[in-house]
Enzyme design. Structure first.
Site, PDB file in Angstrom:
ATOM      1  N   ARG A  78      36.162   3.426 -12.982  1.00  0.00           N
ATOM      2  CA  ARG A  78      36.222   2.286 -13.516  1.00  0.00           C
ATOM      3  C   ARG A  78      36.834   1.680 -14.475  1.00  0.00           C
ATOM      4  NH1 ARG A  78      30.972  -1.964 -13.071  1.00  0.00           N
ATOM      5  NH2 ARG A  78      31.125  -1.320 -10.965  1.00  0.00           N
ATOM      6  N   ARG A 147      30.726  -5.473 -20.467  1.00  0.00           N
ATOM      7  CA  ARG A 147      31.643  -5.005 -19.628  1.00  0.00           C
ATOM      8  C   ARG A 147      33.280  -6.020 -19.889  1.00  0.00           C
ATOM      9  NH1 ARG A 147      29.236  -3.519 -14.995  1.00  0.00           N
ATOM     10  NH2 ARG A 147      26.943  -2.234 -15.794  1.00  0.00           N
ATOM     11  N   LYS A 211      23.505  -4.120 -19.033  1.00  0.00           N
ATOM     12  CA  LYS A 211      24.936  -4.803 -19.211  1.00  0.00           C
ATOM     13  C   LYS A 211      25.084  -6.182 -19.575  1.00  0.00           C
ATOM     14  CE  LYS A 211      24.696  -3.978 -13.987  1.00  0.00           C
ATOM     15  NZ  LYS A 211      25.488  -4.517 -13.142  1.00  0.00           N
ATOM     16  N   LYS A 213      27.963  -9.790 -19.699  1.00  0.00           N
ATOM     17  CA  LYS A 213      29.619 -10.277 -18.703  1.00  0.00           C
ATOM     18  C   LYS A 213      30.009 -11.207 -19.533  1.00  0.00           C
ATOM     19  CE  LYS A 213      28.604  -7.415 -14.814  1.00  0.00           C
ATOM     20  NZ  LYS A 213      28.515  -7.903 -13.484  1.00  0.00           N
ATOM     21  N   CYS A 430      30.987  -6.852  -1.179  1.00  0.00           N
ATOM     22  CA  CYS A 430      31.314  -6.162  -2.189  1.00  0.00           C
ATOM     23  C   CYS A 430      31.424  -4.290  -1.549  1.00  0.00           C
ATOM     24  CB  CYS A 430      29.724  -6.272  -2.522  1.00  0.00           C
ATOM     25  SG  CYS A 430      28.633  -5.075  -1.601  1.00  0.00           S
ATOM     26  N   CYS A 436      28.073   2.954  -2.469  1.00  0.00           N
ATOM     27  CA  CYS A 436      27.119   2.355  -3.486  1.00  0.00           C
ATOM     28  C   CYS A 436      25.146   2.772  -3.028  1.00  0.00           C
ATOM     29  CB  CYS A 436      27.264   0.829  -2.432  1.00  0.00           C
ATOM     30  SG  CYS A 436      25.920   0.357  -4.064  1.00  0.00           S
ATOM     31  N   CYS A 475      23.255  -5.885  -0.298  1.00  0.00           N
ATOM     32  CA  CYS A 475      21.827  -5.894  -1.170  1.00  0.00           C
ATOM     33  C   CYS A 475      21.594  -6.613  -1.842  1.00  0.00           C
ATOM     34  CB  CYS A 475      21.851  -4.529  -1.556  1.00  0.00           C
ATOM     35  SG  CYS A 475      22.305  -4.176  -2.839  1.00  0.00           S
ATOM     36  N   CYS A 479      26.675  -8.259  -6.331  1.00  0.00           N
ATOM     37  CA  CYS A 479      28.228  -8.107  -6.875  1.00  0.00           C
ATOM     38  C   CYS A 479      29.810  -8.646  -6.102  1.00  0.00           C
ATOM     39  CB  CYS A 479      28.519  -6.649  -6.633  1.00  0.00           C
ATOM     40  SG  CYS A 479      27.982  -5.147  -6.818  1.00  0.00           S
TER      41      CYS A 479
HETATM   42 FE1  SRM Z   1      28.054  -5.142  -9.324  1.00  0.00          FE
HETATM   43  C1  SRM Z   1      25.393  -2.126  -9.405  1.00  0.00           C
HETATM   44  C2  SRM Z   1      30.503  -2.879  -7.548  1.00  0.00           C
HETATM   45  C3  SRM Z   1      30.886  -6.892  -9.644  1.00  0.00           C
HETATM   46  C4  SRM Z   1      26.030  -7.266  -9.890  1.00  0.00           C
HETATM   47  N1  SRM Z   1      27.725  -2.748  -8.451  1.00  0.00           N
HETATM   48  C5  SRM Z   1      26.643  -2.017  -9.471  1.00  0.00           C
HETATM   49  C6  SRM Z   1      27.385  -0.125  -8.169  1.00  0.00           C
HETATM   50  C7  SRM Z   1      27.626   0.244  -9.386  1.00  0.00           C
HETATM   51  C8  SRM Z   1      25.872   0.053  -8.225  1.00  0.00           C
HETATM   52  C9  SRM Z   1      25.530   1.051  -8.591  1.00  0.00           C
HETATM   53  O1  SRM Z   1      24.655   0.558  -9.733  1.00  0.00           O
HETATM   54  O2  SRM Z   1      25.254   2.611  -8.551  1.00  0.00           O
HETATM   55  C10 SRM Z   1      28.337  -0.741  -8.074  1.00  0.00           C
HETATM   56  C11 SRM Z   1      28.911   0.333  -7.415  1.00  0.00           C
HETATM   57  C12 SRM Z   1      29.682   0.325  -5.384  1.00  0.00           C
HETATM   58  C13 SRM Z   1      30.820   1.272  -5.516  1.00  0.00           C
HETATM   59  O3  SRM Z   1      30.582   2.718  -4.713  1.00  0.00           O
HETATM   60  O4  SRM Z   1      31.604   1.028  -6.096  1.00  0.00           O
HETATM   61  C14 SRM Z   1      28.481  -1.858  -7.975  1.00  0.00           C
HETATM   62  N2  SRM Z   1      30.414  -4.586  -8.912  1.00  0.00           N
HETATM   63  C15 SRM Z   1      30.443  -3.921  -8.192  1.00  0.00           C
HETATM   64  C16 SRM Z   1      31.790  -3.869  -7.494  1.00  0.00           C
HETATM   65  C17 SRM Z   1      32.809  -3.072  -7.497  1.00  0.00           C
HETATM   66  C18 SRM Z   1      31.970  -5.207  -6.381  1.00  0.00           C
HETATM   67  C19 SRM Z   1      33.315  -5.225  -5.696  1.00  0.00           C
HETATM   68  O5  SRM Z   1      33.426  -5.317  -4.582  1.00  0.00           O
HETATM   69  O6  SRM Z   1      34.161  -5.806  -6.024  1.00  0.00           O
HETATM   70  C20 SRM Z   1      31.691  -4.729  -8.980  1.00  0.00           C
HETATM   71  C21 SRM Z   1      32.624  -4.564 -10.386  1.00  0.00           C
HETATM   72  C22 SRM Z   1      33.011  -5.412 -11.465  1.00  0.00           C
HETATM   73  C23 SRM Z   1      33.785  -4.470 -13.013  1.00  0.00           C
HETATM   74  O7  SRM Z   1      34.965  -4.387 -12.024  1.00  0.00           O
HETATM   75  O8  SRM Z   1      33.337  -5.029 -13.775  1.00  0.00           O
HETATM   76  C24 SRM Z   1      30.753  -5.251  -9.441  1.00  0.00           C
HETATM   77  N3  SRM Z   1      27.897  -6.367 -10.357  1.00  0.00           N
HETATM   78  C25 SRM Z   1      29.580  -7.640  -9.640  1.00  0.00           C
HETATM   79  C26 SRM Z   1      28.869  -8.916  -9.424  1.00  0.00           C
HETATM   80  C27 SRM Z   1      30.200  -9.974  -9.708  1.00  0.00           C
HETATM   81  C28 SRM Z   1      30.992 -10.037 -11.126  1.00  0.00           C
HETATM   82  O9  SRM Z   1      30.089  -9.787 -12.272  1.00  0.00           O
HETATM   83  O10 SRM Z   1      31.518 -11.424 -11.466  1.00  0.00           O
HETATM   84  C29 SRM Z   1      27.804  -9.053  -9.655  1.00  0.00           C
HETATM   85  C30 SRM Z   1      27.114 -10.415 -10.036  1.00  0.00           C
HETATM   86  C31 SRM Z   1      27.112 -10.861 -11.794  1.00  0.00           C
HETATM   87  C32 SRM Z   1      25.784 -10.497 -11.878  1.00  0.00           C
HETATM   88  O11 SRM Z   1      25.918  -9.174 -13.019  1.00  0.00           O
HETATM   89  O12 SRM Z   1      24.350 -10.873 -12.004  1.00  0.00           O
HETATM   90  C33 SRM Z   1      27.328  -7.565 -10.235  1.00  0.00           C
HETATM   91  N4  SRM Z   1      26.334  -4.553  -9.926  1.00  0.00           N
HETATM   92  C34 SRM Z   1      24.903  -6.322 -10.194  1.00  0.00           C
HETATM   93  C35 SRM Z   1      23.895  -5.748 -10.081  1.00  0.00           C
HETATM   94  C36 SRM Z   1      22.650  -7.009 -10.144  1.00  0.00           C
HETATM   95  C37 SRM Z   1      22.358  -6.608 -11.660  1.00  0.00           C
HETATM   96  C38 SRM Z   1      20.948  -7.337 -12.435  1.00  0.00           C
HETATM   97  O13 SRM Z   1      21.153  -8.216 -13.270  1.00  0.00           O
HETATM   98  O14 SRM Z   1      20.743  -7.343 -11.287  1.00  0.00           O
HETATM   99  C39 SRM Z   1      24.039  -3.637  -9.619  1.00  0.00           C
HETATM  100  C40 SRM Z   1      22.269  -2.912  -9.703  1.00  0.00           C
HETATM  101  C41 SRM Z   1      22.344  -2.402 -11.542  1.00  0.00           C
HETATM  102  O15 SRM Z   1      23.271  -2.887 -12.115  1.00  0.00           O
HETATM  103  O16 SRM Z   1      21.043  -2.469 -11.391  1.00  0.00           O
HETATM  104  C42 SRM Z   1      24.874  -3.854  -9.737  1.00  0.00           C
HETATM  105 FE1  SF4 Z   2      26.256  -1.905  -4.304  1.00  0.00          FE
HETATM  106 FE2  SF4 Z   2      24.972  -3.953  -3.509  1.00  0.00          FE
HETATM  107 FE3  SF4 Z   2      27.123  -4.614  -5.087  1.00  0.00          FE
HETATM  108 FE4  SF4 Z   2      27.562  -4.354  -3.026  1.00  0.00          FE
HETATM  109  S1  SF4 Z   2      26.196  -5.804  -3.944  1.00  0.00           S
HETATM  110  S2  SF4 Z   2      28.139  -2.918  -4.248  1.00  0.00           S
HETATM  111  S3  SF4 Z   2      25.402  -3.349  -1.941  1.00  0.00           S
HETATM  112  S4  SF4 Z   2      24.806  -3.152  -5.107  1.00  0.00           S
END
Ligand code: SRM
Ligand code: SF4
Length: 558
Positions: A78, A147, A211, A213, A430, A436, A475, A479
């Site tokens: 990323r 981030r 993390k 943000k 997502c 993922c 899930c 995201c």
């Molecule tokens: Fe996310 C984890 C993809 C934005 C909340 N996110 C992941 C992971 C890295 C899975 C992992 O931990 O192994 C995913 C990778 C999937 C893949 O194969 O690419 C993933 N997140 C993404 C992306 C690519 C979704 C998308 O379709 O665009 C976004 C990348 C953003 C970036 O460029 O940095 C992405 N993730 C978000 C957002 C939205 C935002 O930030 O605006 C959220 C919700 C906001 C937040 O952070 O609360 C988000 N991602 C999570 C979480 C839950 C965190 C939590 O507090 O519980 C996880 C799980 C974790 O961190 O354990 C996670």
């Molecule tokens: Fe993976 Fe869940 Fe984030 Fe979708 S919402 S990219 S399934 S961690």
């Protein structure tokens, strides 16, 4: 056995992420040794945590048709791209990297970044070096640090929006970790620090508990969903300059199904600060997370839980103590979410084209030659490119005489770059399956069908032009920000989804759980009665989300 207490580590005997960070010698671990070992296709369990700080995750194909024993480790990389701002050359460089290493595809993210999937270990070094060579980085794109900083987009080239470039970059640079581990491992630079003597001025040795943000926008523009961030700055203007910022804190989406102690939360307004207090305030907020975030349970460690449990008054007082000045009260203007799709003229007379990209996936496929077309357009017309928080991109600075030619290239690609129906404009999903590891159900790969099915219900009721914001995830981690959407569809089991309702177009309300375990095929049918009630019971111009907020989710079951 799973721990019954959600705030305890699942396996208390395993090395915690906190211990791994401490032992890592500022994020070095054994990454370099594994890179040099031709027998390893992936990293050790400990290093899997550290590589995130370097900007990539280890993954494994979840395809069912490949035997487990044959599955090799692959990586998702990323970029850290403040405000999603790219020059034409940087866009083309990412496009090349997609061809060289990322399966001929790019994935635009919900935080204005680019991801590549399917990278093999030996390609990591040339890839990360290439990102460095384009004057960008992957440092801290993932991991327990600040981030990528998101920033509202500027399709019209307005000078007031340009003002955000400097603070967005400043925040991003200031909070980029300082360890030279990244440069040593990926660029081959020599270590100059003496082990044990290195400093990480803001984060310290254990970095953040989780993390963090940040987002920055202009007052009145919530196109980037600021309420879902740990910390957001909302700029006010005076005499054409930024006079200060409304500060919001404590947003976050992640939750776990059936664990009420985990929840999505929208950020609180903390107060207003003058412009020169930006960094001091950001440092104070990051410091509160560093010092008070729960380091024993990663499901409870985000800043939102600190603020929810200690209270916003406590948080404000803590910030005031650390930054040594007081927040001021000002009234917050109403929010808009300006549309950036399609053509818009810029203040310098050139044009911008907002290109709708379904789920941010840029590739050539049976749906059209999107990747090739965007490449040709950027190569020929040299626009700057801004990625959006809705996984789209905006081509900026197109001359009037080039508009037709550009449209022709896109039309010839066969890709429907103009979203055919309003529901697609802000619909998000997502990544989910197959890459993922946390995915419980499909999202990106079924979004097209799900939106089409809901759209046909909207059509039956004459509501197509008022299409609500629909976001889907595989899930509950959130995201694609489903809990700030009007309809959030959240994977629970393969083929089964929970539906959340009540986020609003302004993005300042949280959606609440309505129904659970709805099959993919029944999603649109399940939603139809709600659409009908909104149509017949809604006030004039009331969005679906505002309607749900007014009547309450519970009332929709009666
Ligand atoms: Fe996310 C984890 C993809 C934005 C909340 N996110 C992941 C992971 C890295 C899975 C992992 O931990 O192994 C995913 C990778 C999937 C893949 O194969 O690419 C993933 N997140 C993404 C992306 C690519 C979704 C998308 O379709 O665009 C976004 C990348 C953003 C970036 O460029 O940095 C992405 N993730 C978000 C957002 C939205 C935002 O930030 O605006 C959220 C919700 C906001 C937040 O952070 O609360 C988000 N991602 C999570 C979480 C839950 C965190 C939590 O507090 O519980 C996880 C799980 C974790 O961190 O354990 C996670
Ligand atoms: Fe993976 Fe869940 Fe984030 Fe979708 S919402 S990219 S399934 S961690």
């Amino acid at each position: 056995m799973l721990s019954l207490d959600p705030f305890l580590p699942e396996n208390p005997m395993s090395q915690t992420v906190e211990e791994i960070k401490i032992a890592s010698d500022y994020l070095r671990g054994t990454i370099a040794a594994t890179l040099a070992d031709p027998l390893q296709d992936g990293f050790s369990e400990d290093d899997k945590n550290l590589i995130k700080f370097h900007g990539f995750y280890q993954q494994k194909s979840r395809a069912k048709d490949v035997p487990e024993a044959e599955k090799r480790a692959t990586f998702m990389v990323r970029g850290r791209i403040p405000g999603g701002r790219l020059t034409a050359d940087q866009y083309l460089a990412w496009d090349d990297l997609g061809d060289l290493y990322g399966g001929q595809a790019l994935r635009l993210t919900t935080r204005q970044a680019v991801q590549l999937h399917g990278i093999v270990k030996d390609d990591l070094r040339p890839l990360l070096k290439a990102v460095h060579d384009m004057n960008l980085t992957t440092i801290g794109a993932c991991g327990d640090v600040v981030r990528n900083v998101t920033q509202s987009v500027n399709p019209r080239g307005l000078s007031e929006y340009d003002l955000l470039d400097i603070p967005a970059t400043l925040l991003s640079d200031h909070f980029q970790f300082k360890s030279s581990a990244w440069a040593e491992i990926w660029l081959g630079e020599e270590r100059i620090s003496v082990p044990g003597d290195e400093q990480e001025p803001v984060f310290g040795k254990t970095y953040l508990p989780r993390k963090f943000k940040m987002a920055i926008t202009l007052a009145g523009d919530n196109g980037i969903d600021i309420y879902t961030n740990d910390l957001a700055f909302v700029a006010t203007l005076e005499n054409g300059l930024i006079s200060g910022y409304f500060v919001f804190a404590g947003g976050g989406m992640g939750m776990t199904h059936n664990k009420p102690e985990t929840y999505p939360r929208i950020a609180d307004l903390v107060g207003w600060i003058p412009a020169d207090k930006l960094l001091a305030t950001a440092e104070a907020a990051v410091g509160v997370h560093r010092d008070f975030g729960d380091r024993n349970n990663r499901k409870h460690s985000r800043l939102k839980y600190v603020i929810q449990e200690q209270g916003i008054e406590w948080f404000r007082a803590e910030l005031e103590k650390r930054q040594q000045f007081e927040f001021l009260n000002k009234s917050l203007p109403a929010w808009n979410t300006p549309n950036y799709l399609g053509w818009q003229q810029r203040t310098d007379g050139t044009w911008s084209l907002g290109v709708h990209i379904l789920c941010g996936r840029i590739k050539n496929s049976e749906k059209g030659q999107l990747k090739a077309a965007l490449r040709n357009v950027v190569r020929k017309y040299r626009p700057t490119v801004q990625l959006t928080a809705d996984q789209d991109l905006i081509l900026q600075g197109i001359k009037s005489e080039d508009k037709q030619g550009l449209e022709r290239i896109l039309a010839e690609s066969g890709y429907a770059w103009e979203s055919g129906s309003k529901i697609f404009d802000r619909g998000l999903a997502c990544v989910s399956l197959p890459t993922c590891p946390l995915a419980l159900a499909e999202a990106e790969r079924v979004l097209d069908d799900v939106l089409s099915a809901i759209d046909s219900k909207l059509e039956i009721h004459g509501l197509k032009h008022r299409a609500p914001i629909v976001r889907m995830t595989g899930c509950p981690n959130g995201c694609s920000r489903p809990y700030s959407a009007e309809i959030g569809i959240v994977g629970q089991l393969p083929g089964k989804y929970a539906i959340f309702l009540g986020g609003t177009p302004a993005g300042d309300k949280i959606a609440r759980l309505w129904v659970q375990k709805i099959s993919l095929e029944r999603l649109a049918d399940t939603l139809e009665p709600v659409l009908f009630r909104w149509k017949t019971g809604g006030l004039e111009n009331e969005s679906l989300g505002e309607y749900v907020q007014r009547v309450g989710v519970e009332s929709l079951n009666s």
